[in-house]
Design a protein around this motif. Structure first.
Motif, mmCIF file in Angstrom:
data_model
loop_
_atom_site.group_PDB
_atom_site.id
_atom_site.type_symbol
_atom_site.label_atom_id
_atom_site.label_comp_id
_atom_site.label_asym_id
_atom_site.label_seq_id
_atom_site.Cartn_x
_atom_site.Cartn_y
_atom_site.Cartn_z
ATOM 1 N N GLU A 53 21.779 30.400 -46.505
ATOM 2 C CA GLU A 53 23.216 30.617 -45.748
ATOM 3 C C GLU A 53 23.703 31.722 -45.266
ATOM 4 O OE1 GLU A 53 24.684 27.609 -44.624
ATOM 5 O OE2 GLU A 53 22.915 26.878 -45.251
ATOM 6 N N LYS A 54 23.594 32.949 -46.139
ATOM 7 C CA LYS A 54 24.158 34.244 -45.757
ATOM 8 C C LYS A 54 23.318 34.588 -44.655
ATOM 9 C CE LYS A 54 25.141 38.600 -47.732
ATOM 10 N NZ LYS A 54 25.035 39.431 -49.050
ATOM 11 N N GLU A 55 21.942 34.531 -44.755
ATOM 12 C CA GLU A 55 21.006 35.111 -43.515
ATOM 13 C C GLU A 55 21.407 34.376 -42.172
ATOM 14 O OE1 GLU A 55 17.154 36.462 -46.078
ATOM 15 O OE2 GLU A 55 17.752 34.377 -45.430
ATOM 16 N N LYS A 56 21.734 32.999 -42.113
ATOM 17 C CA LYS A 56 22.110 32.131 -41.026
ATOM 18 C C LYS A 56 23.377 32.710 -40.138
ATOM 19 C CE LYS A 56 20.145 27.820 -42.656
ATOM 20 N NZ LYS A 56 20.314 26.501 -42.999
ATOM 21 N N GLY A 57 24.345 33.083 -41.482
ATOM 22 C CA GLY A 57 25.498 33.813 -40.861
ATOM 23 C C GLY A 57 25.323 35.232 -40.199
ATOM 24 N N MET A 58 24.375 35.816 -40.625
ATOM 25 C CA MET A 58 23.895 37.075 -40.238
ATOM 26 C C MET A 58 23.335 36.888 -38.722
ATOM 27 S SD MET A 58 23.236 39.976 -43.269
ATOM 28 C CE MET A 58 22.516 38.956 -44.617
ATOM 29 N N LEU A 59 22.342 35.812 -38.812
ATOM 30 C CA LEU A 59 21.677 35.707 -37.298
ATOM 31 C C LEU A 59 22.679 35.297 -36.439
ATOM 32 C CD1 LEU A 59 19.465 35.028 -35.709
ATOM 33 C CD2 LEU A 59 19.052 32.762 -36.630
ATOM 34 N N ALA A 60 23.708 34.428 -36.702
ATOM 35 C CA ALA A 60 24.847 34.083 -35.826
ATOM 36 C C ALA A 60 25.606 35.190 -35.418
ATOM 37 C CB ALA A 60 25.849 33.116 -36.326
ATOM 38 N N GLU A 61 25.863 36.346 -36.191
ATOM 39 C CA GLU A 61 26.438 37.286 -35.783
ATOM 40 C C GLU A 61 25.660 38.273 -34.951
ATOM 41 O OE1 GLU A 61 28.462 41.555 -38.147
ATOM 42 O OE2 GLU A 61 26.506 40.422 -38.879
ATOM 43 N N ALA A 62 24.192 38.532 -35.078
ATOM 44 C CA ALA A 62 23.398 39.129 -34.179
ATOM 45 C C ALA A 62 23.551 38.496 -32.645
ATOM 46 C CB ALA A 62 22.091 39.294 -34.757
ATOM 47 N N ILE A 63 23.224 37.280 -32.767
ATOM 48 C CA ILE A 63 23.359 36.611 -31.190
ATOM 49 C C ILE A 63 24.584 36.614 -30.767
ATOM 50 C CG2 ILE A 63 23.331 34.278 -30.315
ATOM 51 C CD1 ILE A 63 21.349 33.276 -32.823
ATOM 52 N N SER A 64 25.818 36.681 -31.512
ATOM 53 C CA SER A 64 27.066 36.849 -30.879
ATOM 54 C C SER A 64 27.302 38.173 -30.450
ATOM 55 C CB SER A 64 28.157 36.347 -31.965
ATOM 56 O OG SER A 64 29.543 36.739 -31.293
ATOM 57 N N GLU A 65 26.725 39.128 -31.090
ATOM 58 C CA GLU A 65 26.981 40.816 -30.764
ATOM 59 C C GLU A 65 26.060 40.869 -29.406
ATOM 60 O OE1 GLU A 65 28.417 43.396 -31.498
ATOM 61 O OE2 GLU A 65 29.459 42.414 -33.264
#
Length: 154
Positions: A53-65
């Motif tokens: 779940e934490k990595e999914k959030g970080m992937l979402a952050e990277a895509i958003s950036e």
């Protein structure tokens, strides 16, 4: 191989657009499109299902950036094609284990919101012609962080 590549790029920082503990967004040295970006996991992950779940959030952050920086670059909704690369559903154990999760963004805009890059003739069948180096593209995208550009609707 991509895990080693991510480690090298993280150390150099010249083609990195964004980084968090799990993912690196960068303009790969082999980029064909002017602002091509790849998001790659820093440690071996075969597929989306391998992310916690934490990595999914970080992937979402990277895509958003990445997408926010695209929009900010030319102050417009920046078009792109995005592809996820991950382990096949079927294959040998070696084929599946050799897969490394990553995402590619292929945007067609070149110098402004109205100038597009087209792959034609020579670029389709031989050596691609670069209009901008990956290092130049990464530098421009790094500068486009911050708040999302929002076109005023009047």
């Amino acid at each position: 191989m991509l895990e080693d590549y991510a480690t090298l790029e993280a150390a150099k920082q010249e083609r990195v657009v964004f980084e968090n503990p799990a993912f690196l967004a960068l303009c790969p040295w082999w980029a064909i499109w002017p602002f091509e970006v790849m998001i790659v996991s820093k440690v071996h992950k075969r597929a989306l299902v391998d992310l916690d779940e934490k990595e999914k959030g970080m992937l979402a952050e990277a895509i958003s950036e990445v997408t926010r920086r695209y929009d900010n670059l030319f102050e417009t909704q920046f078009p792109y094609s995005m592809g996820l690369h991950q382990a096949p559903l079927e294959g040998t154990k070696d084929e599946i284990e050799a897969s490394h999760f990553h995402i590619h963004f292929y945007p067609p805009l070149l110098r402004s919101a109205t100038v597009r890059k087209f792959l034609v003739g020579y670029e389709l069948l031989a050596e691609p012609q670069r209009d901008i180096t990956p290092e130049q593209a990464a530098a421009r995208l790094r500068e486009c962080g911050g708040e999302l550009y929002r076109k005023k609707l009047e």
